[in-house]
Structure formats: C-alpha cells, structure tokens
Scaffold this motif. Structure first.
Motif, PDB file in Angstrom:
ATOM      1  N   UNK A   1       0.866  -1.180   0.000  1.00 25.64           N
ATOM      2  CA  UNK A   1       0.000   0.000   0.000  1.00 25.64           C
ATOM      3  C   UNK A   1       0.901   1.226   0.000  1.00 25.64           C
ATOM      4  N   UNK A   2       0.451   2.268  -0.607  1.00 26.07           N
ATOM      5  CA  UNK A   2       1.276   3.479  -0.698  1.00 26.07           C
ATOM      6  C   UNK A   2       0.781   4.532   0.284  1.00 26.07           C
ATOM      7  N   UNK A   3       1.719   5.154   0.984  1.00 33.29           N
ATOM      8  CA  UNK A   3       1.354   6.182   1.958  1.00 33.29           C
ATOM      9  C   UNK A   3       0.608   7.341   1.304  1.00 33.29           C
ATOM     10  N   UNK A   4       0.962   7.602   0.047  1.00 31.88           N
ATOM     11  CA  UNK A   4       0.351   8.766  -0.610  1.00 31.88           C
ATOM     12  C   UNK A   4      -1.173   8.634  -0.782  1.00 31.88           C
ATOM     13  N   UNK A   5      -1.716   7.409  -0.588  1.00 33.14           N
ATOM     14  CA  UNK A   5      -3.170   7.252  -0.672  1.00 33.14           C
ATOM     15  C   UNK A   5      -3.878   7.810   0.540  1.00 33.14           C
ATOM     16  N   UNK A   6      -3.157   7.918   1.668  1.00 27.90           N
ATOM     17  CA  UNK A   6      -3.820   8.221   2.931  1.00 27.90           C
ATOM     18  C   UNK A   6      -4.558   9.551   2.902  1.00 27.90           C
ATOM     19  N   UNK A   7      -5.812   9.461   3.312  1.00 25.64           N
ATOM     20  CA  UNK A   7      -6.592  10.684   3.442  1.00 25.64           C
ATOM     21  C   UNK A   7      -7.004  11.307   2.129  1.00 25.64           C
ATOM     22  N   UNK A   8      -6.627  10.695   1.028  1.00 29.01           N
ATOM     23  CA  UNK A   8      -6.916  11.324  -0.255  1.00 29.01           C
ATOM     24  C   UNK A   8      -7.668  10.435  -1.224  1.00 29.01           C
ATOM     25  N   UNK A   9      -7.705   9.136  -0.924  1.00 32.76           N
ATOM     26  CA  UNK A   9      -8.210   8.193  -1.934  1.00 32.76           C
ATOM     27  C   UNK A   9      -9.285   7.269  -1.390  1.00 32.76           C
ATOM     28  N   UNK A  10     -10.055   6.708  -2.315  1.00 32.62           N
ATOM     29  CA  UNK A  10     -10.904   5.563  -2.002  1.00 32.62           C
ATOM     30  C   UNK A  10     -10.387   4.376  -2.815  1.00 32.62           C
ATOM     31  N   UNK A  11     -10.781   3.181  -2.384  1.00 33.14           N
ATOM     32  CA  UNK A  11     -10.436   1.971  -3.137  1.00 33.14           C
ATOM     33  C   UNK A  11     -11.726   1.400  -3.700  1.00 33.14           C
ATOM     34  N   UNK A  12     -11.676   0.957  -4.931  1.00 28.56           N
ATOM     35  CA  UNK A  12     -12.867   0.441  -5.595  1.00 28.56           C
ATOM     36  C   UNK A  12     -12.533  -0.906  -6.205  1.00 28.56           C
ATOM     37  N   UNK A  13     -13.458  -1.842  -6.130  1.00 30.52           N
ATOM     38  CA  UNK A  13     -13.227  -3.136  -6.775  1.00 30.52           C
ATOM     39  C   UNK A  13     -13.120  -2.948  -8.286  1.00 30.52           C
ATOM     40  N   UNK A  14     -12.144  -3.632  -8.872  1.00 26.96           N
ATOM     41  CA  UNK A  14     -12.017  -3.612 -10.336  1.00 26.96           C
ATOM     42  C   UNK A  14     -13.177  -4.424 -10.917  1.00 26.96           C
ATOM     43  N   UNK A  15     -13.958  -3.795 -11.770  1.00 19.67           N
ATOM     44  CA  UNK A  15     -15.148  -4.443 -12.329  1.00 19.67           C
ATOM     45  C   UNK A  15     -14.840  -4.969 -13.746  1.00 19.67           C
ATOM     46  N   UNK A  16     -14.997  -6.269 -13.951  1.00 19.65           N
ATOM     47  CA  UNK A  16     -14.759  -6.822 -15.296  1.00 19.65           C
ATOM     48  C   UNK A  16     -15.983  -6.572 -16.180  1.00 19.65           C
ATOM     49  N   UNK A  17     -16.194  -5.310 -16.513  1.00 16.42           N
ATOM     50  CA  UNK A  17     -17.446  -4.964 -17.201  1.00 16.42           C
ATOM     51  C   UNK A  17     -17.437  -5.407 -18.667  1.00 16.42           C
ATOM     52  N   UNK A  18     -18.655  -5.545 -19.211  1.00 15.47           N
ATOM     53  CA  UNK A  18     -18.789  -5.905 -20.625  1.00 15.47           C
ATOM     54  C   UNK A  18     -18.695  -4.668 -21.501  1.00 15.47           C
ATOM     55  N   UNK A  19     -19.283  -3.567 -21.008  1.00 16.49           N
ATOM     56  CA  UNK A  19     -19.200  -2.311 -21.756  1.00 16.49           C
ATOM     57  C   UNK A  19     -19.538  -1.153 -20.828  1.00 16.49           C
ATOM     58  N   UNK A  20     -19.372   0.069 -21.345  1.00 14.34           N
ATOM     59  CA  UNK A  20     -19.659   1.261 -20.548  1.00 14.34           C
ATOM     60  C   UNK A  20     -20.727   2.094 -21.253  1.00 14.34           C
ATOM     61  N   UNK A  21     -21.700   2.547 -20.461  1.00  8.75           N
ATOM     62  CA  UNK A  21     -22.774   3.390 -20.996  1.00  8.75           C
ATOM     63  C   UNK A  21     -22.925   4.607 -20.085  1.00  8.75           C
ATOM     64  N   UNK A  22     -23.642   5.603 -20.561  1.00 10.19           N
ATOM     65  CA  UNK A  22     -23.956   6.721 -19.683  1.00 10.19           C
ATOM     66  C   UNK A  22     -25.355   7.223 -19.972  1.00 10.19           C
ATOM     67  N   UNK A  23     -25.952   7.786 -18.922  1.00 11.08           N
ATOM     68  CA  UNK A  23     -27.264   8.394 -19.061  1.00 11.08           C
ATOM     69  C   UNK A  23     -27.104   9.887 -18.823  1.00 11.08           C
ATOM     70  N   UNK A  24     -27.593  10.686 -19.758  1.00 14.82           N
ATOM     71  CA  UNK A  24     -27.601  12.136 -19.590  1.00 14.82           C
ATOM     72  C   UNK A  24     -29.058  12.552 -19.467  1.00 14.82           C
ATOM     73  N   UNK A  25     -29.356  13.311 -18.430  1.00 12.89           N
ATOM     74  CA  UNK A  25     -30.738  13.743 -18.212  1.00 12.89           C
ATOM     75  C   UNK A  25     -30.748  15.127 -17.613  1.00 12.89           C
ATOM     76  N   UNK A  26     -31.941  15.659 -17.445  1.00 16.02           N
ATOM     77  CA  UNK A  26     -32.054  16.991 -16.844  1.00 16.02           C
ATOM     78  C   UNK A  26     -33.272  17.040 -15.939  1.00 16.02           C
ATOM     79  N   UNK A  27     -33.182  17.926 -14.943  1.00 20.00           N
ATOM     80  CA  UNK A  27     -34.312  18.148 -14.030  1.00 20.00           C
ATOM     81  C   UNK A  27     -34.566  19.641 -13.983  1.00 20.00           C
ATOM     82  N   UNK A  28     -35.844  20.021 -14.009  1.00 20.92           N
ATOM     83  CA  UNK A  28     -36.152  21.452 -13.957  1.00 20.92           C
ATOM     84  C   UNK A  28     -36.526  21.862 -12.546  1.00 20.92           C
ATOM     85  N   UNK A  29     -36.837  23.146 -12.364  1.00 17.83           N
ATOM     86  CA  UNK A  29     -37.080  23.659 -11.013  1.00 17.83           C
ATOM     87  C   UNK A  29     -38.337  23.079 -10.388  1.00 17.83           C
ATOM     88  N   UNK A  30     -39.269  22.558 -11.234  1.00 20.84           N
ATOM     89  CA  UNK A  30     -40.477  21.926 -10.688  1.00 20.84           C
ATOM     90  C   UNK A  30     -40.271  20.435 -10.421  1.00 20.84           C
TER      91      UNK A  30
END
Ligand code: ATP
Ligand code: MG
Ligand code: MG
Length: 352
Positions: free
Chosen positions: A139-168
């Motif tokens: 483990x590297x000291x430089x991670x302390x207090x600055x990083x999170x650790x995340x499981x490496x995901x063997x994903x099939x593909x990457x997608x994204x959703x773009x949406x919007x919300x109005x004031x109502x």
C-alpha cells in the motif's frame, strides 16, 4: 431571459454559450482562477461546467451569488467519498468500495476485492489520479486521506445516461449512450443504439433518485458499467458531459440547450432523437477540412493548444439510417492513418 454565468471557461462553457446564442440567451463563461470580479446582475443564474475550482475572490463571488444553483450537488459529487456514500444511501448499484483511512491495511483493502482501482477523492479526470492495485502489492502512503479503493469491475461495456431536471422537479432523459474509454479517457460514443433500451428504465429511475435527493436543476450525467446485463454506476457529473456531445447532432434539444432551458426555467420536453450518431474525440491531434466532405460529419474545434492526449475537439457523424452512418464512418476512417482508426472501427462494429 436571465443571464447565465458559468463557473469555468473550457469547451463546455464555450458550447453552452453557442447553444444559448440562437435564443438570444446570454451565457457568460467565467474563469474561476482569476481574482477580478465579474459584473453580475441580481437575477442572473450561476451554473458550473467543472466541479472543482480554486478559492479566489471571483469564485467566492460566483458561489455567493443568490442565483448559484446546485451548491450541494457540486459539493457531494466533487468528492468520491461523499459521491459513493450517496449512491449507497440511495441504493443505487455501484462497485464495492471503501475509504482509505490512516489505519487501513492491505488486508482491509483485500476485503473489497483482489484487484482494485485506487482513486483520488478529488480532482481526477480522464483517468488521472487513479492506480491499479492487487493483493500482494504494498500500500502506498500517498493514498492516505486522499483516496478511495474500488473493486475492479470486469465490465462488458460502458454506458452513460444524460438527463435533466427542472425547477419543478420534472426529469427528462436521452437514450443511453455507449462509450469507448481507453486508458481512462473517452475516445468515442454512439447515440441512438436500440439494443440499450432494456437498461433505460433502471438508469432513469436511478438518476431521477439522485437528482431528486440533491434537489438538482440542470443536466447531469451518470457513467455506468454494464456487467452481465446489469448496471453499476461508476461516477456522476453535475454538468453537461463529454458522453452527451453526440446530442448536438443527434437530438433536439442538445444537452447544452437542455441545460440552459432547465437552469433558465424554460420549458423542457423529452429530447427527440432520430437516427444514429457517432462522436469521436480529437485527442492531441489537429483536424482536416477534408473531413467536412463526409455526409453527416460535423467538427467542433475548441481552439485549444494541441498537447499529447489533450481533448481539443470532437467530431459528430449523424445519419438517419444505420447503413448510411456506416458508409460515412468508413469514408472518414479511410482519411485517417491506420493507427487512429480504432475508435471509428469500434463504432462501426457496435452499429452492425
Ligand atoms: P472522467 O474523465 O470520466 O471524469 P475519471 O478520471 O473521473 O474520468 P473514472 O470515470 O472513475 O475516472 O474512470 C475512468 C475509466 O477507468 C472508466 O471509464 C473505466 O473505463 C475505468 N474504470 C474506472 N473505475 C473502474 C473500476 N472500478 N473497474 C474497472 N474499470 C474502471
Ligand atoms: Mg470523473
Ligand atoms: Mg469517468
């Protein structure tokens, strides 16, 4: 119409300004690293095109303005610790993760997974500020207090959703976008793919939950991994997003106009999308006017200095019919050196 001040004056601010122009909606991108105050009216709206900015008298002026939107959302999302905590709290699927604390051990990390991605909590983009780690490595000291650790995901593909919300509280969404990332950088996206439709309802439900919880107004993007037909949220962006650039050619309104409508309290409708669009990012390379001969091809050049790997523009190719888009992509690919064709050939493969 109110005037829209934008914290940030990169390409996203520039494209917001372009999107406001036809309506005579004034958009004012502001560099938050400068000290000089900007001239603001009391009824101006303040929105962001970046999540993090230096503490200057100008940035303090903009965030103290009564028209500054989404203070809480920006604060939560700019730090991966609060961002991932929010996803857990809302029961939105995300990769297993942990905060890296001063007393963490590699055994502690191994509980999250054998292979991990260590990510800086703040300020990372385009894959900067993250490292791969596996059990057995120190483990590297430089991670302390600055990083999170995340499981490496063997994903099939990457997608994204773009949406919007109005004031109502009304929410609208684009269809899911398919994304190609390499070395942590978005290289290309495809908009209009029908085969992603089965994931749309879950994605919309999750992003609605997130925007409601944050009482968010404007466009938000949600990046996801697809694993065995299920979604896991990778990260959020409280702003217009690179994976929504295809909407400039393939949707009405574009994500830029949609954001302006939401923050200016103008009517929203579910964006109308017809046909298929490939977005190709120009990374550290110039463009050629010859490309403009390709039917459906549109170049967006950001007028930035070309540096290796830097996003300096993007190309949208939009055609109503798949077969026509294929022909246009092949035509453009033939104009490129062989080692730069991969993102276009990826798009071609996904459309077939
Ligand atoms: P962006 O420019 O999108 O803001 P970023 O620097 O914030 O990027 P992420 O989006 O977290 O970084 O990660 C960049 C890419 O690295 C992802 O799109 C994905 O390809 C890969 N990646 C990130 N996290 C994981 C993970 N947990 N498992 C597998 N791959 C990952
Ligand atoms: Mg990011
Ligand atoms: Mg990302």
């Amino acid at each position: 119409l109110p005037r829209i001040a934008v914290i940030g004056n990169g390409q996203l601010g520039r494209m917001l300004k372009q999107a406001g122009a036809p309506m005579g909606l004034e958009v004012l991108p502001c560099d938050p690293s400068l000290e000089e105050p900007v001239s603001l009216n009391p009824d101006d709206v303040v929105t962001v095109e970046q999540e993090l900015w230096p503490d200057t008298s100008r940035s303090r002026q903009l965030t103290a303005h009564p028209g500054f939107l989404n203070a809480r959302a920006t604060e939560v999302i700019r730090d991966r610790l609060s961002e991932k905590s929010l996803l857990d709290h809302l029961k939105v699927g995300t990769a297993p993760w942990c905060n890296i604390t001063p007393d963490h051990t590699t055994e502690h990390l191994a509980l999250v997974g054998d292979k991990l991605v260590i990510k800086r909590r703040q300020g990372g983009y385009d894959g900067r500020g993250q490292w791969r780690w596996q059990q057995g490595e120190p483990a590297l000291d430089e991670w302390l207090g600055e990083c999170i650790a995340e499981k490496m995901i063997p994903f099939d593909e990457e997608v994204s959703l773009v949406g919007a919300r109005d004031r109502d509280g009304n929410c609208v969404f684009y269809p899911l976008t398919l994304n190609l990332h390499r070395q942590g950088i978005l290289h290309a996206s495809v908009g209009g793919l029908k085969r992603l439709q089965p994931l749309q309802a879950t994605a919309e439900e999750w992003l609605t939950r997130i925007m409601e919880e944050l009482d968010y107004v404007g466009v938000m993007a949600m990046e996801c991994f697809v694993v065995d037909g299920d979604l896991l949220v990778n990260e959020l962006a409280p702003r217009v997003h690179n994976s929504g650039h295809w909407t400039q050619a393939g949707a009405n309104p574009s994500q830029f106009q949609l954001h302006l409508r939401a923050v200016a309290d103008l009517p929203l409708f579910t964006p109308v999308v017809d046909g298929y669009t490939l977005m190709w990012n120009l990374l550290g390379r110039d463009w050629s006017t010859r490309w403009l001969a390709v039917p459906g091809c549109d170049v967006h050049w950001y007028e930035k200095e070309i540096r290796p790997g830097r996003k300096v523009g993007h190309v949208n190719i939009h055609r109503p019919q798949v077969a026509d888009l294929e022909a246009s992509i092949r035509q453009l690919a033939d104009m490129l050196p062989e080692d730069e064709r991969a993102p276009l050939l990826w798009g071609l493969k996904e459309l077939l």
